[in-house]
Write a protein that holds these residues in place. Structure first.
Motif, PDB file in Angstrom:
ATOM      1  N   GLY A 113      -1.498   9.827  -8.353  1.00  0.00           N
ATOM      2  CA  GLY A 113      -1.058   8.886  -9.386  1.00  0.00           C
ATOM      3  C   GLY A 113      -1.625   7.496  -9.175  1.00  0.00           C
ATOM      4  O   GLY A 113      -2.092   6.851 -10.121  1.00  0.00           O
ATOM      5  N   VAL A 114      -1.612   7.015  -7.946  1.00  0.00           N
ATOM      6  CA  VAL A 114      -2.167   5.689  -7.650  1.00  0.00           C
ATOM      7  C   VAL A 114      -3.673   5.690  -7.846  1.00  0.00           C
ATOM      8  O   VAL A 114      -4.251   4.735  -8.391  1.00  0.00           O
ATOM      9  N   ALA A 115      -4.344   6.756  -7.429  1.00  0.00           N
ATOM     10  CA  ALA A 115      -5.807   6.820  -7.543  1.00  0.00           C
ATOM     11  C   ALA A 115      -6.273   6.791  -8.999  1.00  0.00           C
ATOM     12  O   ALA A 115      -7.307   6.187  -9.308  1.00  0.00           O
TER      13      ALA A 115
ATOM     14  N   ASP B  55      -7.066  -2.376 -12.024  1.00  0.00           N
ATOM     15  CA  ASP B  55      -8.220  -2.776 -11.220  1.00  0.00           C
ATOM     16  C   ASP B  55      -8.038  -2.338  -9.762  1.00  0.00           C
ATOM     17  O   ASP B  55      -6.931  -2.015  -9.323  1.00  0.00           O
ATOM     18  N   PRO B  56      -9.131  -2.294  -9.001  1.00  0.00           N
ATOM     19  CA  PRO B  56      -9.060  -1.786  -7.623  1.00  0.00           C
ATOM     20  C   PRO B  56      -8.096  -2.561  -6.715  1.00  0.00           C
ATOM     21  O   PRO B  56      -7.476  -1.972  -5.829  1.00  0.00           O
ATOM     22  N   TRP B  57      -7.956  -3.878  -6.918  1.00  0.00           N
ATOM     23  CA  TRP B  57      -7.049  -4.648  -6.074  1.00  0.00           C
ATOM     24  C   TRP B  57      -5.593  -4.211  -6.283  1.00  0.00           C
ATOM     25  O   TRP B  57      -4.825  -4.090  -5.319  1.00  0.00           O
ATOM     26  N   THR B  58      -5.221  -3.961  -7.513  1.00  0.00           N
ATOM     27  CA  THR B  58      -3.862  -3.503  -7.798  1.00  0.00           C
ATOM     28  C   THR B  58      -3.643  -2.114  -7.212  1.00  0.00           C
ATOM     29  O   THR B  58      -2.601  -1.828  -6.611  1.00  0.00           O
ATOM     30  N   ARG B  59      -4.639  -1.264  -7.359  1.00  0.00           N
ATOM     31  CA  ARG B  59      -4.554   0.098  -6.812  1.00  0.00           C
ATOM     32  C   ARG B  59      -4.422   0.048  -5.287  1.00  0.00           C
ATOM     33  O   ARG B  59      -3.611   0.761  -4.691  1.00  0.00           O
ATOM     34  N   ALA B  60      -5.199  -0.817  -4.637  1.00  0.00           N
ATOM     35  CA  ALA B  60      -5.135  -0.945  -3.179  1.00  0.00           C
ATOM     36  C   ALA B  60      -3.763  -1.472  -2.738  1.00  0.00           C
ATOM     37  O   ALA B  60      -3.202  -1.010  -1.734  1.00  0.00           O
ATOM     38  N   PHE B  61      -3.231  -2.433  -3.489  1.00  0.00           N
ATOM     39  CA  PHE B  61      -1.912  -2.974  -3.171  1.00  0.00           C
ATOM     40  C   PHE B  61      -0.847  -1.873  -3.253  1.00  0.00           C
ATOM     41  O   PHE B  61       0.008  -1.752  -2.364  1.00  0.00           O
ATOM     42  N   LEU B  62      -0.884  -1.067  -4.299  1.00  0.00           N
ATOM     43  CA  LEU B  62       0.078   0.026  -4.442  1.00  0.00           C
ATOM     44  C   LEU B  62      -0.094   1.070  -3.341  1.00  0.00           C
ATOM     45  O   LEU B  62       0.886   1.605  -2.819  1.00  0.00           O
ATOM     46  N   ALA B  63      -1.325   1.365  -2.978  1.00  0.00           N
ATOM     47  CA  ALA B  63      -1.578   2.341  -1.914  1.00  0.00           C
ATOM     48  C   ALA B  63      -1.051   1.827  -0.574  1.00  0.00           C
ATOM     49  O   ALA B  63      -0.404   2.571   0.174  1.00  0.00           O
ATOM     50  N   MET B  64      -1.299   0.566  -0.262  1.00  0.00           N
ATOM     51  CA  MET B  64      -0.800  -0.002   0.993  1.00  0.00           C
ATOM     52  C   MET B  64       0.734  -0.058   0.995  1.00  0.00           C
ATOM     53  O   MET B  64       1.371   0.224   2.008  1.00  0.00           O
ATOM     54  N   GLY B  65       1.325  -0.397  -0.138  1.00  0.00           N
ATOM     55  CA  GLY B  65       2.780  -0.398  -0.243  1.00  0.00           C
ATOM     56  C   GLY B  65       3.364   0.985  -0.030  1.00  0.00           C
ATOM     57  O   GLY B  65       4.382   1.155   0.646  1.00  0.00           O
ATOM     58  N   THR B  66       2.710   1.986  -0.590  1.00  0.00           N
ATOM     59  CA  THR B  66       3.149   3.367  -0.422  1.00  0.00           C
ATOM     60  C   THR B  66       3.107   3.770   1.049  1.00  0.00           C
ATOM     61  O   THR B  66       4.064   4.353   1.573  1.00  0.00           O
ATOM     62  N   LEU B  67       2.007   3.469   1.719  1.00  0.00           N
ATOM     63  CA  LEU B  67       1.897   3.813   3.136  1.00  0.00           C
ATOM     64  C   LEU B  67       2.942   3.079   3.967  1.00  0.00           C
ATOM     65  O   LEU B  67       3.527   3.652   4.886  1.00  0.00           O
ATOM     66  N   PHE B  68       3.217   1.823   3.644  1.00  0.00           N
ATOM     67  CA  PHE B  68       4.221   1.068   4.387  1.00  0.00           C
ATOM     68  C   PHE B  68       5.611   1.652   4.183  1.00  0.00           C
ATOM     69  O   PHE B  68       6.390   1.763   5.135  1.00  0.00           O
ATOM     70  N   VAL B  69       5.937   2.039   2.968  1.00  0.00           N
ATOM     71  CA  VAL B  69       7.251   2.648   2.711  1.00  0.00           C
ATOM     72  C   VAL B  69       7.399   3.955   3.481  1.00  0.00           C
ATOM     73  O   VAL B  69       8.453   4.217   4.076  1.00  0.00           O
ATOM     74  N   ILE B  70       6.358   4.761   3.506  1.00  0.00           N
ATOM     75  CA  ILE B  70       6.427   6.043   4.204  1.00  0.00           C
ATOM     76  C   ILE B  70       6.579   5.834   5.706  1.00  0.00           C
ATOM     77  O   ILE B  70       7.454   6.433   6.346  1.00  0.00           O
ATOM     78  N   THR B  71       5.749   4.980   6.307  1.00  0.00           N
ATOM     79  CA  THR B  71       5.832   4.783   7.756  1.00  0.00           C
ATOM     80  C   THR B  71       7.147   4.117   8.147  1.00  0.00           C
ATOM     81  O   THR B  71       7.742   4.476   9.163  1.00  0.00           O
ATOM     82  N   SER B  72       7.639   3.172   7.351  1.00  0.00           N
ATOM     83  CA  SER B  72       8.905   2.535   7.688  1.00  0.00           C
ATOM     84  C   SER B  72      10.073   3.502   7.509  1.00  0.00           C
ATOM     85  O   SER B  72      11.076   3.406   8.227  1.00  0.00           O
TER      86      SER B  72
END
Length: 83
Positions: free
Chosen positions: A36-38, A43-60
């Protein structure tokens, strides 16, 4: 000081089927969110922000689950030793 031996720890109540279902559900939700994020039309910056947020939520979430489990085990050991 002679402390009595603690009783053996209880066996796991998690079945292999439940563990497998949990792992498959995690993988499917992670893959679905990643796709879904991909393919999100931003734009790529928004996509990257969402991807990093997703990874942070999962690891936390994993870290929080481990902390909760550790506290429960610590409380059980305190009760077991009468403290």
């Amino acid at each position: 000081m002679n402390h009595p031996m603690p009783p053996p720890p209880p066996s796991s109540r998690t079945t292999n089927a439940y563990f497998l279902q949990s792992a498959v559900a995690f993988g499917a939700s992670f893959a679905g969110l990643g796709i879904g994020v991909a393919y999100l039309p931003v734009d790529p910056w928004t996509r990257a922000f969402l991807a990093m947020g997703t990874l942070f939520v999962i690891t936390s979430s994993f870290t929080l689950a481990k902390c909760v489990r550790d506290r429960q085990e610590e409380a059980a050991l305190r009760r077991q030793w009468g403290g």
